[in-house]
Scaffold this active site. Structure first.
Site, PDB file in Angstrom:
ATOM      1  N   SER A 182       0.811  -1.215   0.000  1.00  0.00           N
ATOM      2  CA  SER A 182       0.000   0.000   0.000  1.00  0.00           C
ATOM      3  C   SER A 182       0.844   1.265   0.000  1.00  0.00           C
ATOM      4  O   SER A 182       0.478   2.265  -0.623  1.00  0.00           O
ATOM      5  CB  SER A 182      -0.929  -0.005   1.208  1.00  0.00           C
ATOM      6  OG  SER A 182      -1.720  -1.175   1.218  1.00  0.00           O
TER       7      SER A 182
ATOM      8  N   ARG B 261      -0.438   0.162  13.729  1.00  0.00           N
ATOM      9  CA  ARG B 261      -0.182   1.370  12.950  1.00  0.00           C
ATOM     10  C   ARG B 261      -1.336   2.361  13.100  1.00  0.00           C
ATOM     11  O   ARG B 261      -2.452   1.993  13.442  1.00  0.00           O
ATOM     12  CB  ARG B 261       0.029   1.041  11.470  1.00  0.00           C
ATOM     13  CG  ARG B 261      -1.173   0.435  10.771  1.00  0.00           C
ATOM     14  CD  ARG B 261      -0.848   0.163   9.317  1.00  0.00           C
ATOM     15  NE  ARG B 261      -1.959  -0.504   8.649  1.00  0.00           N
ATOM     16  CZ  ARG B 261      -1.901  -0.963   7.413  1.00  0.00           C
ATOM     17  NH1 ARG B 261      -0.779  -0.848   6.723  1.00  0.00           N
ATOM     18  NH2 ARG B 261      -2.949  -1.549   6.860  1.00  0.00           N
TER      19      ARG B 261
ATOM     20  N   ARG C 156       9.770  -0.725   5.962  1.00  0.00           N
ATOM     21  CA  ARG C 156       8.473  -0.084   5.728  1.00  0.00           C
ATOM     22  C   ARG C 156       8.067   0.698   6.973  1.00  0.00           C
ATOM     23  O   ARG C 156       8.223   0.229   8.093  1.00  0.00           O
ATOM     24  CB  ARG C 156       7.429  -1.131   5.368  1.00  0.00           C
ATOM     25  CG  ARG C 156       6.033  -0.576   5.189  1.00  0.00           C
ATOM     26  CD  ARG C 156       5.153  -1.569   4.478  1.00  0.00           C
ATOM     27  NE  ARG C 156       3.759  -1.434   4.863  1.00  0.00           N
ATOM     28  CZ  ARG C 156       2.777  -2.158   4.366  1.00  0.00           C
ATOM     29  NH1 ARG C 156       3.042  -3.080   3.460  1.00  0.00           N
ATOM     30  NH2 ARG C 156       1.530  -1.995   4.768  1.00  0.00           N
ATOM     31  N   ALA C 157       7.487   1.864   6.748  1.00  0.00           N
ATOM     32  CA  ALA C 157       7.312   2.823   7.835  1.00  0.00           C
ATOM     33  C   ALA C 157       6.106   2.570   8.720  1.00  0.00           C
ATOM     34  O   ALA C 157       6.193   2.711   9.940  1.00  0.00           O
ATOM     35  CB  ALA C 157       7.211   4.233   7.249  1.00  0.00           C
TER      36      ALA C 157
ATOM     37  N   ARG D  96       4.144   0.456  10.246  1.00  0.00           N
ATOM     38  CA  ARG D  96       4.012  -0.332  11.473  1.00  0.00           C
ATOM     39  C   ARG D  96       5.225  -0.198  12.410  1.00  0.00           C
ATOM     40  O   ARG D  96       5.370  -0.959  13.354  1.00  0.00           O
ATOM     41  CB  ARG D  96       3.729  -1.796  11.137  1.00  0.00           C
ATOM     42  CG  ARG D  96       2.367  -1.989  10.482  1.00  0.00           C
ATOM     43  CD  ARG D  96       1.996  -3.452  10.328  1.00  0.00           C
ATOM     44  NE  ARG D  96       0.732  -3.608   9.638  1.00  0.00           N
ATOM     45  CZ  ARG D  96      -0.472  -3.555  10.210  1.00  0.00           C
ATOM     46  NH1 ARG D  96      -0.574  -3.337  11.510  1.00  0.00           N
ATOM     47  NH2 ARG D  96      -1.578  -3.719   9.500  1.00  0.00           N
TER      48      ARG D  96
ATOM     49  N   LYS E  14      -6.126   3.165   6.617  1.00  0.00           N
ATOM     50  CA  LYS E  14      -5.635   3.608   5.308  1.00  0.00           C
ATOM     51  C   LYS E  14      -5.602   5.126   5.165  1.00  0.00           C
ATOM     52  O   LYS E  14      -5.305   5.637   4.083  1.00  0.00           O
ATOM     53  CB  LYS E  14      -6.504   3.015   4.184  1.00  0.00           C
ATOM     54  CG  LYS E  14      -6.429   1.505   4.062  1.00  0.00           C
ATOM     55  CD  LYS E  14      -5.070   1.006   3.589  1.00  0.00           C
ATOM     56  CE  LYS E  14      -5.068  -0.503   3.434  1.00  0.00           C
ATOM     57  NZ  LYS E  14      -3.746  -1.032   3.019  1.00  0.00           N
TER      58      LYS E  14
ATOM     59  N   ASP F 128      -8.509  -5.387   1.085  1.00  0.00           N
ATOM     60  CA  ASP F 128      -7.139  -5.615   1.543  1.00  0.00           C
ATOM     61  C   ASP F 128      -7.117  -6.098   2.987  1.00  0.00           C
ATOM     62  O   ASP F 128      -6.565  -7.157   3.302  1.00  0.00           O
ATOM     63  CB  ASP F 128      -6.321  -4.332   1.401  1.00  0.00           C
ATOM     64  CG  ASP F 128      -4.853  -4.539   1.769  1.00  0.00           C
ATOM     65  OD1 ASP F 128      -4.340  -5.665   1.561  1.00  0.00           O
ATOM     66  OD2 ASP F 128      -4.220  -3.594   2.248  1.00  0.00           O
TER      67      ASP F 128
ATOM     68  N   HIS G 145      -6.554 -10.137   4.232  1.00  0.00           N
ATOM     69  CA  HIS G 145      -5.415 -10.613   5.023  1.00  0.00           C
ATOM     70  C   HIS G 145      -5.819 -11.596   6.121  1.00  0.00           C
ATOM     71  O   HIS G 145      -4.953 -12.225   6.728  1.00  0.00           O
ATOM     72  CB  HIS G 145      -4.700  -9.427   5.682  1.00  0.00           C
ATOM     73  CG  HIS G 145      -3.744  -8.707   4.789  1.00  0.00           C
ATOM     74  ND1 HIS G 145      -2.740  -9.345   4.083  1.00  0.00           N
ATOM     75  CD2 HIS G 145      -3.626  -7.384   4.484  1.00  0.00           C
ATOM     76  CE1 HIS G 145      -2.053  -8.450   3.396  1.00  0.00           C
ATOM     77  NE2 HIS G 145      -2.575  -7.257   3.619  1.00  0.00           N
TER      78      HIS G 145
ATOM     79  N   ASP H 107      -4.195  -0.210  -5.254  1.00  0.00           N
ATOM     80  CA  ASP H 107      -2.752  -0.050  -5.061  1.00  0.00           C
ATOM     81  C   ASP H 107      -1.997  -1.363  -5.182  1.00  0.00           C
ATOM     82  O   ASP H 107      -0.785  -1.375  -5.352  1.00  0.00           O
ATOM     83  CB  ASP H 107      -2.446   0.627  -3.720  1.00  0.00           C
ATOM     84  CG  ASP H 107      -3.194  -0.018  -2.556  1.00  0.00           C
ATOM     85  OD1 ASP H 107      -4.019  -0.917  -2.805  1.00  0.00           O
ATOM     86  OD2 ASP H 107      -2.956   0.380  -1.409  1.00  0.00           O
TER      87      ASP H 107
END
Length: 488
Positions: free
Chosen positions: A10, A142, A215-216, A218, A290, A359, A363, A400
């Site tokens: 994403s 997050r 990756r930012a 989390r 999101k 999304d 999961h 995305d």
């Protein structure tokens, strides 16, 4: 992303959608910094290295080869590089995946890491796994959705306290996975203890700490807990004076963390910035999970407004404390109603929303819940398009990355994989499928059609396309537009 075999995610997706160009992203940047040795020459590594002679280096992150948040090979290279540069005592705090990779794969990853740390111990480096837990239950929350997740990580990693204690991580994972309703994603927190029952790796004054995810999203919350002296989200019990660095800087606007090992990509001149400064009033909305994607990531990893007089961002709180298959409709209708209101108000020339259902529920491994989720998203899209029809506007619908369109694990021939009981194995990760794009609405000029000379168009082509639909030419270095006007 490093290769075409890497699943989209994403963050990278929204960067591309908003920026109109492809930038080297987290994994690629880290690969390069490790390969060239530039990582070890930077200010971030020099900062943590000052703890090596007398204290412990702690590494916290996702133990996985999924390549979405982290990669095991990068962790091993970082451990190797640190040990060669003076780290004599290393503790790894692992978070098990099962979301971007197969559920159950955590055992193999832990064995690989344990074997490597054992080799280091033979060379005189005191290197061990110190704690662990599942990514969705420990540390990796997050957007401030559930600080309890971060607290469970803090208790295990910093305080050395957890409800489960084991002599080694492989035993811990195998044992805890046997508990009801437990998977790699939701593994309870555990700590590793020595022969006297004492935790082997709590974080104390003078230690160095690295969160090794690239990756930012989390990592921001745990970064705040590790870095901010003024902190009230939960009782930390104690706040050790440490040298903390992220693999990258996770939030450029907050400058968080203040120290990092790899320089982030510099994403400039995003479509949102261009349009705002050219008088296009913008409304962006999603729910918590999101919201950062339609704002921060869309705007090139930049927090806040370009111009608060021209923009409005609305966040709808996500459900917290439950898995998304329990409430698969999520906030789709609420998001759509906000979007509808913004459209009908005629205050904005662009209304941008993200519907997370397919999304987030995709999961969870529940196909039944994902069907409900997709129906809710369909309903939301209809609400928005009906409003566009009313005002004579244009819609662009895309995604995305893939997820819910294929929830079955497959072999290389595309055939479903079965478990030992003959049941189809469920896929919980993103997919490599191309995403669709649909453009329409009564405001679309006659003769507008998709170009036939852009056969491999991707997410980065969307920005120029949207700018054209607003009546602007895109910057020359943007990926080309997907549309053209053909005279009838």
């Amino acid at each position: 992303l490093p290769t075409e075999d890497d699943m989209g995610n994403s963050e990278v997706g929204h960067n591309a959608l908003g920026a109109g160009r492809i930038f080297a992203q987290g994994a690629k940047l880290v690969d390069s910094a490790l390969e060239t040795g530039k990582l070890y020459e930077g200010e971030g590594f020099k900062y943590i290295k000052e703890s090596f002679p007398t204290n412990t280096l702690h590494l916290i992150g996702l133990l996985s080869d999924g390549g979405v948040h982290s990669r095991l090979d990068q962790l091993l290279l970082l451990v190797k590089g640190a040990s060669e540069r003076g780290a004599k005592r290393i503790r790894v705090h692992i978070l098990t995946d099962g979301r971007d990779v197969l559920d159950g794969s955590s055992v193999g990853f832990a064995e690989t890491l344990e074997n490597y740390l054992a080799q280091l111990r033979e060379k005189g480096v005191d290197a061990q796994i110190a704690s662990g837990g599942g990514r969705m239950y420990v540390t990796m929350d997050r957007y401030e959705n559930d600080w309890g997740v971060v607290k469970r990580g803090w208790d295990a990693q910093v305080l050395g306290e957890a409800p489960h204690k084991f002599k080694n991580a492989v035993e811990a994972i195998k044992t805890l996975r046997q508990e009801p309703n437990t998977s790699d994603q939701y593994l309870p927190p555990f700590v590793i203890v020595d022969e006297n029952g004492k935790p082997v790796g709590p974080i104390v004054d003078g230690d160095a700490v690295v969160t090794f995810n690239f990756r930012a999203d989390r990592m921001v919350m745990i970064a705040k807990a590790l870095e901010y002296a003024d902190f009230d989200k939960f009782d930390r019990v104690r706040f050790p004076k440490i040298r903390y660095a992220g693999m990258l800087q996770y939030d450029g606007e907050l400058k968080l963390p203040s120290k990092y090992l790899v320089e982030p990509p510099e994403i400039d001149r995003t479509s949102g910035e261009y349009l705002t400064y050219n008088g296009v009033r913008t409304f962006a909305c999603s729910e918590t999970v999101k919201f950062g994607h339609v704002t921060f990531f869309w705007n090139g990893n930049r927090s806040g407004y370009f111009n608060p007089q021209m923009e409005e961002y609305v966040e709808i709180p996500s459900d917290s404390g439950i898995t998304f298959n329990v409430q698969p409709k999520m906030k789709a209708v609420e998001i759509a109603e906000k979007g509808r209101g913004a459209i009908l108000s005629k205050k904005f020339e662009q209304v941008r929303v993200n519907l997370p259902n397919s999304d987030m529920v995709g999961h969870t491994s529940s196909i039944e819940a994902t069907v409900v989720a997709c129906k809710a998203a369909d309903e939301a899209v209809k609400i928005i398009i009906d409003a566009i029809e009313q005002v004579g506007g244009i819609y662009v619908v895309t995604a995305d990355h893939g997820n819910a369109e294929d929830m079955v694990k497959r072999n290389k021939k595309g055939q479903p994989l079965l478990d030992k009981n003959g049941n189809i194995q469920i896929l919980t990760s993103h997919t490599l499928q191309p995403v669709p794009i649909a453009i329409g609405g009564p405001g679309l000029a006659p003769g507008v059609q998709f170009r036939k000379d852009v056969p491999n168009g991707g997410l980065a082509n969307v920005a120029a396309t949207v700018m054209n639909l607003h009546g602007f030419e895109a910057p020359a270095d943007y990926e080309t537009t997907l549309i053209e006007v053909v005279d009838n």
